[in-house]
Design an enzyme around this catalytic site. Structure first.
Site, mmCIF file in Angstrom:
data_model
loop_
_atom_site.group_PDB
_atom_site.id
_atom_site.type_symbol
_atom_site.label_atom_id
_atom_site.label_comp_id
_atom_site.label_asym_id
_atom_site.label_seq_id
_atom_site.Cartn_x
_atom_site.Cartn_y
_atom_site.Cartn_z
ATOM 1 N N TYR A 52 -15.961 -3.489 7.995
ATOM 2 C CA TYR A 52 -14.545 -3.091 7.941
ATOM 3 C C TYR A 52 -13.852 -3.445 9.263
ATOM 4 C CZ TYR A 52 -10.520 -0.020 7.150
ATOM 5 O OH TYR A 52 -9.250 0.472 6.976
ATOM 6 N N HIS A 84 -12.374 11.870 4.793
ATOM 7 C CA HIS A 84 -12.572 11.996 6.239
ATOM 8 C C HIS A 84 -12.725 13.474 6.612
ATOM 9 C CE1 HIS A 84 -10.441 7.950 6.226
ATOM 10 N NE2 HIS A 84 -11.636 7.712 6.721
ATOM 11 N N ARG A 99 -12.663 15.074 18.832
ATOM 12 C CA ARG A 99 -11.891 14.138 18.002
ATOM 13 C C ARG A 99 -10.385 14.361 18.198
ATOM 14 N NH1 ARG A 99 -16.190 12.269 17.815
ATOM 15 N NH2 ARG A 99 -17.443 11.639 16.019
ATOM 16 N N GLY A 104 0.823 -1.220 0.000
ATOM 17 C CA GLY A 104 0.000 0.000 0.000
ATOM 18 C C GLY A 104 0.850 1.260 0.000
ATOM 19 N N VAL A 109 -0.787 6.224 4.393
ATOM 20 C CA VAL A 109 0.028 5.599 5.438
ATOM 21 C C VAL A 109 1.255 4.914 4.833
ATOM 22 C CG1 VAL A 109 0.057 3.800 7.206
ATOM 23 C CG2 VAL A 109 -1.924 5.325 7.009
ATOM 24 N N GLY A 110 1.048 4.125 3.787
ATOM 25 C CA GLY A 110 2.160 3.389 3.172
ATOM 26 C C GLY A 110 3.231 4.341 2.656
ATOM 27 N N SER A 163 -7.326 0.163 12.604
ATOM 28 C CA SER A 163 -7.960 1.465 12.789
ATOM 29 C C SER A 163 -8.703 1.458 14.125
ATOM 30 C CB SER A 163 -8.932 1.682 11.637
ATOM 31 O OG SER A 163 -9.966 2.532 12.020
ATOM 32 N N SER A 164 -8.900 2.631 14.685
ATOM 33 C CA SER A 164 -9.561 2.708 15.997
ATOM 34 C C SER A 164 -11.032 2.284 15.929
ATOM 35 C CB SER A 164 -9.440 4.118 16.575
ATOM 36 O OG SER A 164 -10.020 5.041 15.697
ATOM 37 N N CYS A 165 -11.570 2.109 14.706
ATOM 38 C CA CYS A 165 -12.971 1.681 14.597
ATOM 39 C C CYS A 165 -13.156 0.216 15.012
ATOM 40 C CB CYS A 165 -13.516 1.906 13.195
ATOM 41 S SG CYS A 165 -12.833 0.774 11.983
ATOM 42 N N THR A 198 -5.495 6.468 15.367
ATOM 43 C CA THR A 198 -6.646 7.363 15.430
ATOM 44 C C THR A 198 -6.833 8.000 14.041
ATOM 45 O OG1 THR A 198 -7.550 9.249 16.617
ATOM 46 C CG2 THR A 198 -5.206 9.347 16.144
ATOM 47 N N ASN A 199 -7.620 9.078 13.931
ATOM 48 C CA ASN A 199 -7.773 9.793 12.651
ATOM 49 C C ASN A 199 -6.421 10.339 12.210
ATOM 50 O OD1 ASN A 199 -10.766 9.810 12.634
ATOM 51 N ND2 ASN A 199 -10.473 11.046 14.467
ATOM 52 N N LYS A 210 -10.713 -5.991 10.058
ATOM 53 C CA LYS A 210 -9.492 -5.518 10.743
ATOM 54 C C LYS A 210 -9.229 -6.335 12.015
ATOM 55 C CE LYS A 210 -7.920 -2.332 8.081
ATOM 56 N NZ LYS A 210 -6.619 -2.562 7.451
HETATM 57 N N1 LIG Z 1 -6.634 7.555 6.837
HETATM 58 C C1 LIG Z 1 -6.905 7.491 8.129
HETATM 59 O O1 LIG Z 1 -7.350 8.461 8.775
HETATM 60 C C2 LIG Z 1 -6.645 6.200 8.870
HETATM 61 C C3 LIG Z 1 -6.915 6.183 10.234
HETATM 62 C C4 LIG Z 1 -6.705 5.024 10.952
HETATM 63 C C5 LIG Z 1 -6.210 3.911 10.304
HETATM 64 N N2 LIG Z 1 -5.934 3.924 8.991
HETATM 65 C C6 LIG Z 1 -5.455 2.662 8.392
HETATM 66 O O2 LIG Z 1 -4.263 2.788 7.655
HETATM 67 C C7 LIG Z 1 -4.280 1.854 6.571
HETATM 68 C C8 LIG Z 1 -3.990 2.604 5.277
HETATM 69 O O3 LIG Z 1 -4.929 3.661 5.132
HETATM 70 P P1 LIG Z 1 -4.673 4.908 4.158
HETATM 71 O O4 LIG Z 1 -5.380 6.055 4.746
HETATM 72 O O5 LIG Z 1 -3.226 5.001 3.823
HETATM 73 O O6 LIG Z 1 -5.494 4.427 2.883
HETATM 74 P P2 LIG Z 1 -5.241 4.777 1.352
HETATM 75 O O7 LIG Z 1 -4.598 6.117 1.228
HETATM 76 O O8 LIG Z 1 -6.524 4.516 0.657
HETATM 77 O O9 LIG Z 1 -4.162 3.676 0.908
HETATM 78 C C9 LIG Z 1 -4.486 2.318 0.814
HETATM 79 C C10 LIG Z 1 -3.607 1.719 -0.254
HETATM 80 O O10 LIG Z 1 -3.909 0.307 -0.365
HETATM 81 C C11 LIG Z 1 -3.962 -0.018 -1.743
HETATM 82 N N3 LIG Z 1 -4.838 -1.164 -1.982
HETATM 83 C C12 LIG Z 1 -6.148 -1.293 -1.669
HETATM 84 N N4 LIG Z 1 -6.622 -2.482 -2.073
HETATM 85 C C13 LIG Z 1 -5.579 -3.122 -2.670
HETATM 86 C C14 LIG Z 1 -5.441 -4.381 -3.308
HETATM 87 N N5 LIG Z 1 -6.472 -5.233 -3.420
HETATM 88 N N6 LIG Z 1 -4.233 -4.700 -3.812
HETATM 89 C C15 LIG Z 1 -3.183 -3.859 -3.727
HETATM 90 N N7 LIG Z 1 -3.247 -2.652 -3.136
HETATM 91 C C16 LIG Z 1 -4.438 -2.287 -2.618
HETATM 92 C C17 LIG Z 1 -4.530 1.226 -2.403
HETATM 93 O O11 LIG Z 1 -4.219 1.229 -3.768
HETATM 94 P P3 LIG Z 1 -5.319 1.837 -4.818
HETATM 95 O O12 LIG Z 1 -5.597 3.232 -4.339
HETATM 96 O O13 LIG Z 1 -4.601 1.770 -6.134
HETATM 97 O O14 LIG Z 1 -6.520 0.939 -4.699
HETATM 98 C C18 LIG Z 1 -3.814 2.328 -1.634
HETATM 99 O O15 LIG Z 1 -2.560 2.629 -2.189
HETATM 100 C C19 LIG Z 1 -5.652 1.187 6.597
HETATM 101 O O16 LIG Z 1 -5.536 -0.059 7.233
HETATM 102 C C20 LIG Z 1 -6.490 2.105 7.450
HETATM 103 O O17 LIG Z 1 -7.489 1.421 8.180
HETATM 104 C C21 LIG Z 1 -6.136 5.051 8.239
#
Ligand SMILES: NC(=O)c1ccc[n+]([C@@H]2O[C@H](COP(=O)([O-])OP(=O)(O)OC[C@H]3O[C@@H](n4cnc5c(N)ncnc54)[C@H](OP(=O)(O)O)[C@@H]3O)[C@@H](O)[C@H]2O)c1
Length: 313
Positions: free
Chosen positions: A137, A180, A210, A11, A16-17, A108-110, A165-166, A141
């Site tokens: 979801y 969000h 929040r 990711g 995050v990634g 995630s905190s959810c 968190t967020n 998780k």
């Molecule tokens: N954002 C927040 O506020 C937040 C808060 C708490 C926890 N988190 C956690 O952090 C983690 C990452 O979140 P994020 O905010 O970084 O999300 P994001 O920006 O949407 O990034 C997720 C990445 O995963 C890739 N992905 C999704 N499905 C895939 C698949 N089947 N095969 C390969 N790659 C795939 C997406 O690629 P594509 O876009 O090309 O599909 C995207 O690059 C999640 O577990 C989330 O629950 C996020």
């Protein structure tokens, strides 16, 4: 991790990634492998097995997920459950079978109960019912973090999880309806400033509390935990500080330079009154966040302005 250890960040194009890759590079880790979604669909078990058998990464950060806001989660629960469950099981199982020394799973905190005590400690997991809107979801998780725990128990692996968190920061999703609260506010106030609007209407009365963590601080914690934490219980990632949505809106408006009025539409729902993580575990391990919200917001807004694709995600 050694500086030349082979590290796979799943990711890496997400918020995050990409922050984890930045942090790893900043700390001098050189052997990072990545695949885009188009190159490797993590829902495809055969493709994931082949990738792990060929690459055999020593460390894995699992930051790929199908992520969405309340609306998407509530209207597509089957997709959220299937894709996340498959992706997690494929990656964690293939990592284990191909000798991955340590894996860190991002949740995630959810995952915590709807009526969890505030602030929410890691120990409140599975003590009562989940929030209905993102139950699918959250269940996926919880399954991912439990699978890590079960592998540790049954096979003696060292797989860990972290629950943020967020988050906000570079590479956030600024989509007008699928983002969000914080990135949505950045976009709305920016557009209101550009269009000379006299007022911006926000949902609810602004009273919900929040917590927000700058994503580079989360990435710093992820690398820290990979090097310094082993255990079956997850680790919360947050600041331990909260503010009202009203205070947040005023801060975003100030950061963006919007000088009009903020109007509260109290006919719209407020959402959960309070959502705060108990971050004493991460602090006891020796980690604390660095970026205060006003500074992080400035950086996030700079990123928003510099990224022409921001509205398309
Ligand atoms: N954002 C927040 O506020 C937040 C808060 C708490 C926890 N988190 C956690 O952090 C983690 C990452 O979140 P994020 O905010 O970084 O999300 P994001 O920006 O949407 O990034 C997720 C990445 O995963 C890739 N992905 C999704 N499905 C895939 C698949 N089947 N095969 C390969 N790659 C795939 C997406 O690629 P594509 O876009 O090309 O599909 C995207 O690059 C999640 O577990 C989330 O629950 C996020």
């Amino acid at each position: 991790m050694e500086k030349n250890s082979k590290i796979y960040v799943a990711g890496h194009r997400g918020m995050v990634g990409s922050a984890i890759v930045r942090e790893l590079k900043r700390q001098g880790y050189e052997n990072i492998i990545t695949r885009t979604h188009a190159e490797l669909d993590l829902v495809n078990q055969k493709a994931v097995d082949d990738f792990f058998a060929a690459e055999r990464p020593e460390y894995v950060f699992l930051a790929a997920a199908k992520v969405g806001g309340i609306e998407a989660n509530a209207s597509h629960p089957a997709d959220f459950m299937y894709q996340n469950m498959m992706l997690e099981m494929n990656v964690i199982n293939a990592a284990w079978r191909n000798g991955c020394k340590k894996l860190e799973f991002l949740g995630s905190s959810c995952i915590y109960p709807r009526l969890a005590p505030q602030p929410m400690p890691e120990s409140c997991l599975l003590t009562s019912s989940l929030e209905q809107t993102n139950e699918a979801y959250a269940l996926a998780k919880i399954s991912g973090l439990k699978y890590c725990e079960y592998l540790n128990r049954q096979y003696g692996t060292d797989y860990i999880s972290v629950m943020p968190t967020n988050l906000y920061g570079p590479n956030d999703n600024y989509h007008p309806t699928h983002s969000h609260v914080l990135p949505a506010l950045i976009r709305r106030f920016h557009e209101a400033k550009e269009n000379g609007l006299k007022e911006v209407v926000c949902w609810g009365d602004g009273s919900p509390l929040r917590e927000f963590l700058y994503v580079d601080d989360l990435a710093n914690l992820c690398v820290f935990l990979m090097n310094n934490y082993s255990g079956n219980e997850t680790v919360n990632a947050g600041t331990g500080k909260e503010l009202t949505i009203k205070e947040l809106s005023e801060l975003v408006a100030k950061t963006v330079g919007y000088e009009g009025r903020i109007v509260w539409d109290t006919s719209k729902p407020n959402g959960t009154p309070r959502k705060l993580l108990d971050v004493s575990k991460a602090q006891a391990l020796g980690w604390n966040y660095r970026t205060e919200l006003p500074d992080g917001l400035r950086l996030a807004y700079e990123d928003f302005l510099s990224n022409p694709m921001r509205a398309e995600r």
